[in-house]
Design a protein around this motif. Sequence first.
Motif, PDB file in Angstrom:
ATOM      1  N   UNK A  57       0.863  -1.177   0.000  1.00  0.00           N
ATOM      2  CA  UNK A  57       0.000   0.000   0.000  1.00  0.00           C
ATOM      3  C   UNK A  57       0.901   1.229   0.000  1.00  0.00           C
ATOM      4  N   UNK A  58       0.652   2.161  -0.904  1.00  0.00           N
ATOM      5  CA  UNK A  58       1.474   3.366  -1.010  1.00  0.00           C
ATOM      6  C   UNK A  58       1.018   4.359   0.058  1.00  0.00           C
ATOM      7  N   UNK A  59       1.947   4.729   0.933  1.00  0.00           N
ATOM      8  CA  UNK A  59       1.654   5.670   2.005  1.00  0.00           C
ATOM      9  C   UNK A  59       2.063   7.092   1.624  1.00  0.00           C
ATOM     10  N   UNK A  60       3.036   7.198   0.745  1.00  0.00           N
ATOM     11  CA  UNK A  60       3.488   8.505   0.251  1.00  0.00           C
ATOM     12  C   UNK A  60       4.167   8.275  -1.085  1.00  0.00           C
ATOM     13  N   UNK A  61       3.940   9.183  -2.028  1.00  0.00           N
ATOM     14  CA  UNK A  61       4.622   9.077  -3.318  1.00  0.00           C
ATOM     15  C   UNK A  61       4.872  10.461  -3.891  1.00  0.00           C
ATOM     16  N   UNK A  62       5.955  10.556  -4.647  1.00  0.00           N
ATOM     17  CA  UNK A  62       6.289  11.795  -5.357  1.00  0.00           C
ATOM     18  C   UNK A  62       6.892  11.404  -6.688  1.00  0.00           C
ATOM     19  N   UNK A  63       6.553  12.163  -7.731  1.00  0.00           N
ATOM     20  CA  UNK A  63       7.174  11.927  -9.030  1.00  0.00           C
ATOM     21  C   UNK A  63       7.658  13.252  -9.591  1.00  0.00           C
ATOM     22  N   UNK A  64       8.966  13.317  -9.836  1.00  0.00           N
ATOM     23  CA  UNK A  64       9.563  14.542 -10.340  1.00  0.00           C
ATOM     24  C   UNK A  64      10.996  14.255 -10.750  1.00  0.00           C
ATOM     25  N   UNK A  65      11.547  15.121 -11.584  1.00  0.00           N
ATOM     26  CA  UNK A  65      12.976  15.062 -11.874  1.00  0.00           C
ATOM     27  C   UNK A  65      13.742  15.862 -10.817  1.00  0.00           C
ATOM     28  N   UNK A  66      13.106  16.913 -10.304  1.00  0.00           N
ATOM     29  CA  UNK A  66      13.698  17.704  -9.227  1.00  0.00           C
ATOM     30  C   UNK A  66      12.635  17.915  -8.160  1.00  0.00           C
ATOM     31  N   UNK A  67      12.933  17.480  -6.954  1.00  0.00           N
ATOM     32  CA  UNK A  67      11.941  17.521  -5.884  1.00  0.00           C
ATOM     33  C   UNK A  67      12.651  17.630  -4.553  1.00  0.00           C
ATOM     34  N   UNK A  68      12.088  18.422  -3.656  1.00  0.00           N
ATOM     35  CA  UNK A  68      12.617  18.471  -2.295  1.00  0.00           C
ATOM     36  C   UNK A  68      11.484  18.819  -1.342  1.00  0.00           C
ATOM     37  N   UNK A  69      11.308  17.984  -0.325  1.00  0.00           N
ATOM     38  CA  UNK A  69      10.298  18.235   0.698  1.00  0.00           C
ATOM     39  C   UNK A  69      10.836  17.721   2.026  1.00  0.00           C
ATOM     40  N   UNK A  70      10.539  18.461   3.081  1.00  0.00           N
ATOM     41  CA  UNK A  70      11.003  18.086   4.408  1.00  0.00           C
ATOM     42  C   UNK A  70       9.828  17.894   5.347  1.00  0.00           C
ATOM     43  N   UNK A  71      10.072  17.107   6.378  1.00  0.00           N
ATOM     44  CA  UNK A  71       9.097  16.879   7.454  1.00  0.00           C
ATOM     45  C   UNK A  71       7.755  16.360   6.955  1.00  0.00           C
ATOM     46  N   UNK A  72       7.804  15.379   6.065  1.00  0.00           N
ATOM     47  CA  UNK A  72       6.596  14.708   5.601  1.00  0.00           C
ATOM     48  C   UNK A  72       6.168  13.782   6.744  1.00  0.00           C
ATOM     49  N   UNK A  73       5.051  14.111   7.393  1.00  0.00           N
ATOM     50  CA  UNK A  73       4.628  13.388   8.594  1.00  0.00           C
ATOM     51  C   UNK A  73       3.823  12.147   8.229  1.00  0.00           C
ATOM     52  N   UNK A  74       4.207  11.015   8.846  1.00  0.00           N
ATOM     53  CA  UNK A  74       3.496   9.761   8.623  1.00  0.00           C
ATOM     54  C   UNK A  74       3.329   9.034   9.954  1.00  0.00           C
ATOM     55  N   UNK A  75       2.116   8.580  10.235  1.00  0.00           N
ATOM     56  CA  UNK A  75       1.901   7.707  11.379  1.00  0.00           C
ATOM     57  C   UNK A  75       2.156   6.283  10.905  1.00  0.00           C
TER      58      UNK A  75
END
Length: 100
Positions: A57-75
């Motif tokens: 089961x996908x809980x988080x996904x990102x698709x990009x050639x350039x990507x940056x994200x911080x503090x993605x919260x997951x229980x």
Amino acid sequence: HCSWINQSAEYYPISADLNEATNWLPIEVKYPDNYYLDLKIDASSPLRVSFVDEDMNVLYTAKSAEFEEENIRMWLEKGNYSIYFSDFEGGSIRVEMSFE
């Protein structure tokens, strides 16, 4: 606290189907809690990075050639999780991730 960095690498095309994707990183969660994911992608063509549970089961996904994200919260419950690469046309990839 866990941190991983994948150095630059050359990958051939990777299927969009998660069942045929590349399992980049297995992660064992020993205690149920809120966890935070930092993710940075630098690739020659768009790449899908998916955080999945042991049932795929996908809980988080990102698709990009350039990507940056911080503090993605997951229980997350106690169990095994993975980071998968998929839906990639091929070329160089640099992915950095920290998970705590």
